[in-house]
Design a protein around this motif. Structure first.
Motif, short mmCIF file in Angstrom:
data_model
loop_
_atom_site.label_atom_id
_atom_site.label_comp_id
_atom_site.label_asym_id
_atom_site.label_seq_id
_atom_site.Cartn_x
_atom_site.Cartn_y
_atom_site.Cartn_z
N UNK A 16 0.83 -1.20 0.00
CA UNK A 16 0.00 0.00 0.00
C UNK A 16 0.87 1.25 0.00
N UNK A 17 2.01 1.19 0.71
CA UNK A 17 2.95 2.32 0.72
C UNK A 17 3.48 2.59 -0.68
N UNK A 18 3.89 1.53 -1.38
CA UNK A 18 4.39 1.69 -2.75
C UNK A 18 3.29 2.20 -3.66
N UNK A 19 2.09 1.63 -3.50
CA UNK A 19 0.97 2.06 -4.34
C UNK A 19 0.65 3.52 -4.12
N UNK A 20 0.62 3.94 -2.86
CA UNK A 20 0.32 5.33 -2.56
C UNK A 20 1.36 6.27 -3.16
N UNK A 21 2.59 5.80 -3.27
CA UNK A 21 3.66 6.63 -3.81
C UNK A 21 3.74 6.57 -5.32
N UNK A 27 -8.38 1.80 -5.27
CA UNK A 27 -8.72 0.74 -6.21
C UNK A 27 -10.24 0.58 -6.20
N UNK A 28 -10.94 1.37 -7.00
CA UNK A 28 -12.41 1.27 -7.02
C UNK A 28 -12.86 -0.09 -7.52
N UNK A 29 -13.99 -0.54 -7.02
CA UNK A 29 -14.49 -1.87 -7.36
C UNK A 29 -15.62 -1.76 -8.37
N UNK A 30 -16.01 -2.91 -8.92
CA UNK A 30 -17.14 -2.96 -9.83
C UNK A 30 -16.85 -2.36 -11.20
N UNK A 31 -17.92 -1.85 -11.83
CA UNK A 31 -17.81 -1.31 -13.19
C UNK A 31 -16.91 -0.09 -13.25
N UNK A 32 -16.90 0.72 -12.16
CA UNK A 32 -16.02 1.90 -12.14
C UNK A 32 -14.56 1.47 -12.17
N UNK A 33 -14.23 0.43 -11.39
CA UNK A 33 -12.86 -0.08 -11.40
C UNK A 33 -12.46 -0.58 -12.77
N UNK A 34 -13.38 -1.28 -13.45
CA UNK A 34 -13.10 -1.75 -14.81
C UNK A 34 -12.91 -0.59 -15.77
N UNK A 35 -13.70 0.47 -15.59
CA UNK A 35 -13.57 1.65 -16.45
C UNK A 35 -12.21 2.31 -16.28
N UNK A 36 -11.78 2.48 -15.03
CA UNK A 36 -10.48 3.11 -14.77
C UNK A 36 -9.36 2.25 -15.34
N UNK A 81 -8.61 9.57 -10.47
CA UNK A 81 -9.25 8.28 -10.25
C UNK A 81 -8.49 7.42 -9.23
N UNK A 82 -7.14 7.45 -9.30
CA UNK A 82 -6.32 6.49 -8.54
C UNK A 82 -5.77 7.04 -7.23
N UNK A 83 -5.65 8.36 -7.09
CA UNK A 83 -5.03 8.94 -5.90
C UNK A 83 -6.08 9.73 -5.11
N UNK A 84 -6.38 9.33 -3.88
CA UNK A 84 -7.31 10.10 -3.05
C UNK A 84 -6.79 11.51 -2.81
N UNK A 89 -10.43 10.65 2.21
CA UNK A 89 -11.14 10.28 0.99
C UNK A 89 -11.28 8.77 0.89
N UNK A 90 -12.37 8.31 0.28
CA UNK A 90 -12.60 6.86 0.17
C UNK A 90 -11.56 6.19 -0.72
N UNK A 91 -11.30 4.90 -0.44
CA UNK A 91 -10.33 4.13 -1.21
C UNK A 91 -11.01 3.15 -2.18
N UNK A 92 -12.29 2.86 -1.95
CA UNK A 92 -12.94 1.83 -2.76
C UNK A 92 -13.96 2.40 -3.76
N UNK A 93 -14.18 3.71 -3.74
CA UNK A 93 -15.03 4.32 -4.78
C UNK A 93 -14.54 5.75 -5.02
N UNK A 94 -15.01 6.35 -6.10
CA UNK A 94 -14.53 7.68 -6.52
C UNK A 94 -15.61 8.71 -6.22
N UNK A 95 -15.32 9.68 -5.34
CA UNK A 95 -16.33 10.70 -5.02
C UNK A 95 -16.59 11.64 -6.21
#
Length: 870
Positions: A16-21, A27-36, A81-84, A89-95
């Motif tokens: 998660x540290x590497x990902x945040x950097x 990482x949004x889930x569902x159809x939004x995650x597929x779209x991103x 889309x990828x960086x809160x 900010x939420x981590x599993x969906x995009x506000x």
């Protein structure tokens, strides 16, 4: 657990540290995650097509011409889309607000593409509405950069942008005040033209960097990263301090394909740091070894954290010349780091891992044979290729592709005879060293894309983008087929179905490559504001005056202050942005003030100088990001880890001062046999310097031995400084006789001229040293004309008229006022004197080294005998 030792992060927390950097923590889930994911995949496909030789036939011309805007649009959208934006900010969906910022930012990035005709009709300048859209674009860019890169990059860009608007304010000191710019002028410069955000840096990110980052992501996805680490651990793990030596070599290998020191720290550190702690390294020292070796990966060609490609554009030399110059300092720096680790292990008598017979000589010989064999293979590839091209000129490409496919099949068949490599557990009760004889065959095919990359870059001399395209194209095939082919050769029933796994790996690797590029794309765009400010306001001249004031005109002090400023400017910035900022502000300082002090060096040496100190910010507290990442892995104190890592990096700090005065280290204008001598002597020199700073050679050093070792290192790195004391390095010529000396000189002979005259801006008198090479024409007049020099002898003074427009000499002297009351004249002329070879200094230096070694060996033997009889 000691009070100073914190809890080491878990594997999940580290990822998660590497990902945040590097790739985004959301990482949004569902159809939004597929779209991103689909957008990231489309970005990768677009960049691959853009770099391909068929781009002009597949992509519309306006997409190719506006590729920088498209590149930034993808980066800004995926950042939202990828960086809160906030910690909460939420981590599993995009506000909703991130959708607004993402889509709005993409539109603003593409503004120049959508309204190209309107901007052209205005002469390329912004009108009032363009300026407002551009300002909105900058604001959205700052928000995106803040969420991806943190506050430091944004704060720096805002300060420079404020200087553009308010530089004429009375609150600004007189020394740096300028006329200021209107909103329309500033926005035209920063957003509409190619001077600011959409400048050279973003262009390099678009053309070259994306393909190399994608290449690294795909190679890692294929399993090459784990293979490199296992090979390094298998080769070095059995030595004293072996896990640390494996960390250094493994980080060097992953540094070839990684553009992030933080990702490098976590990737190799999660395995090596716990093992280093098991053999006796403290948490801070284990983390510091990983930091020093991972940050060094950013100076290792061919990628150099993307700085190599920027240097091509900024310095104006070929990519091959850039990586040739950068290669030797990077290699000897890694050799020195291995030696540092060895000395640490010897000093504390660390135990070894495993039951192998320890043979340092065989290990070093084996590693040298591997790298030499790999280099020879890359070089020798050209001969069968040339033979095939001559035999089948029209179908050579297809024949070569078929042969490469056959080689790949043979290596896959060889790999199928071994089990697939799985990551080891460094915390297991019994750590088993990998058996090189068994595992090396399992990943030899990973070398094929690297050989293709090196071949196209070094032999064919193709562009970096096209070279990376062909290497990446080969990786596409490897990822798609490696699992199914291995299953087929092993006789497994599911060979065809494994193609689906390969396809998934390819898609995941392309998405990872795009997400890893978000930060680099935004960094190059945001740094373009700083570059644009320098070109618009001329603040580079102000920086030169500031450093000249601090140093009092002393050359060494000037370089030290530039190094410190580069370190400060680089704090908190990713490698690419780091280099853009320090090179934009500091290179002109070294060039201008160096010329005034008689220091004339190739521009690539100056760029590497500021780059080395810029990346040291990743190590140095209080901001050292790589040190914090290593401390998260080791559980040690981040500040102490940073200070120890900086101490370990002293040889990286010393090297820029060496090659700025001795460009032989950069392999500039040296023959192949001179290059070998430079490599051998420089390696000895860096090891001696390391021994001096560590206070240990054969045994613990006494003060006089440390001083002697430092003197030996100086003599090996800069023999000229001692030879100059024996024989004068230059012959002086009377300025009045310069024409005659130039006429009699051999073509190519260098002269140094000291030019004195009034500065065009301040009218204060100044001296500038320039270096000229005698043109290959006959006669003094013809040679002066070729150089663009116009001499006017006057009362014993060799006066200069304004040089010919467009000549190299004219550009060098553009800062002089040729029409004032004070004349511009040549006040000194020197040419290289006939001097004994400076390499003769190596003889007494090596003899003194032998003496120190002999004394220490006797002392070590005496201590050993006393210990045995005690």
């Amino acid at each position: 657990m000691s009070k100073s030792e914190k809890r080491a992060l878990s594997e999940e927390e580290l990822q998660e540290l590497v990902a945040a950097s590097d790739s985004g923590a959301r990482s949004p889930v569902g159809s939004v995650g597929l779209f991103v994911a689909a957008v990231a995949l489309i970005w990768a496909i677009f960049q691959v097509l853009l770099a391909s030789p068929v781009a002009p036939y597949i992509l519309p011309g306006d997409l190719i011409n506006n590729s920088r805007q498209i590149h930034l649009a993808f980066a800004v959208f995926l950042a939202a889309m990828a960086y809160p934006l906030f910690r909460s900010s939420p981590r599993d969906y995009i506000p909703w607000y991130d959708w607004v910022l993402g889509l709005g930012g993409a539109f603003l990035a593409l503004y120049g593409y959508f309204f190209y005709a309107k901007i052209v009709s205005n002469g390329g300048l912004a009108d009032d509405s363009d300026a407002l859209f551009a300002l909105a674009g900058l604001i959205v860019l700052f928000i995106a950069a803040y969420r991806v890169l943190g506050p430091v990059m944004v704060a720096l860009a805002v300060i420079f942008l404020a200087y553009v608007f308010f530089g004429s304010s009375e609150m600004v000191p007189d020394q740096i005040r300028w006329a200021g710019a209107s909103l329309r002028k500033a926005m035209s410069h920063m957003w509409i033209t190619s001077e600011g955000v959409f400048g050279i840096a973003l262009g390099v990110s678009t053309k070259f960097v994306f393909l190399f980052v994608l290449f690294g992501a795909l190679l890692d996805k294929a399993g090459a990263g784990n293979y490199f680490i296992k090979m390094a651990f298998g080769a070095l793990g059995h030595l004293r301090g072996g896990p640390a030596k494996a960390a250094v070599v493994g980080s060097a290998a992953t540094g070839l394909i990684s553009g992030s020191s933080i990702a490098n720290v976590v990737t190799t550190g999660t395995f090596t740091i716990p093992l280093m702690k098991r053999v006796g390294f403290s948490s801070e020292k284990a983390g510091a070894v990983e930091v020093a070796s991972s940050v060094n990966g950013q100076i290792m060609p061919p990628v150099m954290g993307a700085a190599a490609f920027l240097m091509v554009e900024y310095v104006g030399i070929s990519y091959v010349e850039v990586i040739t110059s950068a290669f030797l300092p990077a290699v000897i720096s890694y050799i020195a780091l291995v030696y540092i680790v060895h000395l640490e292990a010897v000093k504390t008598r660390m135990p070894t891992i495993g039951n192998k017979v320890v043979s340092m000589g065989r290990t070093i010989g084996g590693m040298f044979a591997f790298f030499a064999g790999f280099a020879a293979l890359c070089y020798a590839t050209q001969y069968p290729v040339q033979a095939i091209v001559s035999l089948v000129p029209n179908g050579a490409g297809w024949v070569l592709a078929a042969l490469l496919g056959l080689v790949y099949l043979a290596l896959i068949w060889l790999a199928s005879k071994s089990e697939d490599l799985e990551p080891d557990d460094p915390n297991a009760e019994v750590v088993e060293l990998p058996d090189l004889a068994k595992i090396y065959k399992s990943g030899l095919y990973y070398l094929l894309p690297i050989i293709v990359l090196v071949y196209f870059l070094m032999i064919e001399r193709k562009s970096p983008g096209l070279s990376a395209f062909w290497a990446t194209f080969l990786l596409f095939g490897i990822l798609l087929t490696q699992k199914s082919l291995k299953a087929f050769f092993r006789g497994e029933a599911n060979a065809i179905s494994r193609l689906k796994d390969g396809f998934k790996d390819l898609i995941d690797g392309m998405i990872d490559g795009s997400r890893n590029m978000i930060g680099i794309g935004l960094a190059t765009a945001t740094a373009g504001i700083i570059v644009g400010t320098v070109s618009l306001t001329g603040i580079g001249q102000v920086m030169a005056e500031f450093v000249e004031f601090l140093s009092g005109g002393n050359l060494v002090l000037m370089l030290i202050f530039v190094a410190i400023l580069s370190l400060i400017l680089g704090m908190g910035l990713p490698t690419t942005a780091n280099y853009i900022v320090v090179s934009s502000l500091m290179v002109s300082v070294v060039v201008e003030l160096g010329a005034q002090s008689g220091l004339i060096v190739p521009l690539i040496a100056v760029h590497l100088f500021v780059f080395y100190f810029g990346i040291m910010a990743d190590v140095t507290p209080p901001v050292g990001l790589a040190s914090f990442a290593a401390a998260a892995v080791s559980g040690g104190d981040a500040i102490r880890t940073g200070f120890i890592a900086f101490f370990y990096s002293l040889r990286t700090v010393a090297l820029p001062f060496v090659f700025i005065f001795n460009t032989d280290l950069l392999l500039i204008n040296v023959t192949w046999y001179q290059g070998i001598i430079v490599f051998v002597v420089s390696t000895i020199g860096i090891l001696v310097f390391t021994a001096a700073t560590m206070g240990w050679f054969m045994t613990k050093s006494r003060i006089w031995e440390t001083v002697a070792l430092l003197a030996i290192a100086l003599a090996l790195f800069r023999p000229g400084i001692f030879m100059d004391q024996i024989q004068a390095p230059f012959d002086e010529t009377d300025p009045a006789g310069f024409s005659e000396a130039l006429a009699n000189a051999e073509p190519g002979s260098p002269f140094r001229l000291v030019i004195s005259g009034p500065d065009f801006d301040t009218l204060e008198m100044k001296d500038v040293t320039v270096r000229i090479l005698t043109p290959d024409v006959d006669g003094a007049e013809a040679r002066l004309d070729a150089l663009g020099i116009i001499l006017i002898p006057e009362d014993g003074v060799q006066r200069l008229d304004e040089p010919a427009f467009g000549s190299e000499f004219g550009e060098t002297l553009a800062d002089f006022d040729f029409y004032g009351d004070e004349v511009v004249s040549i006040t000194a002329v020197t040419s290289p004197a006939s001097q004994l070879p400076k390499e003769l200094i190596f003889i007494p230096a090596l003899l003194l080294l032998g003496l120190v070694g002999f004394v220490q060996m006797r002392r070590a033997r005496t201590h050993a005998l006393k210990g045995a009889t005690a």
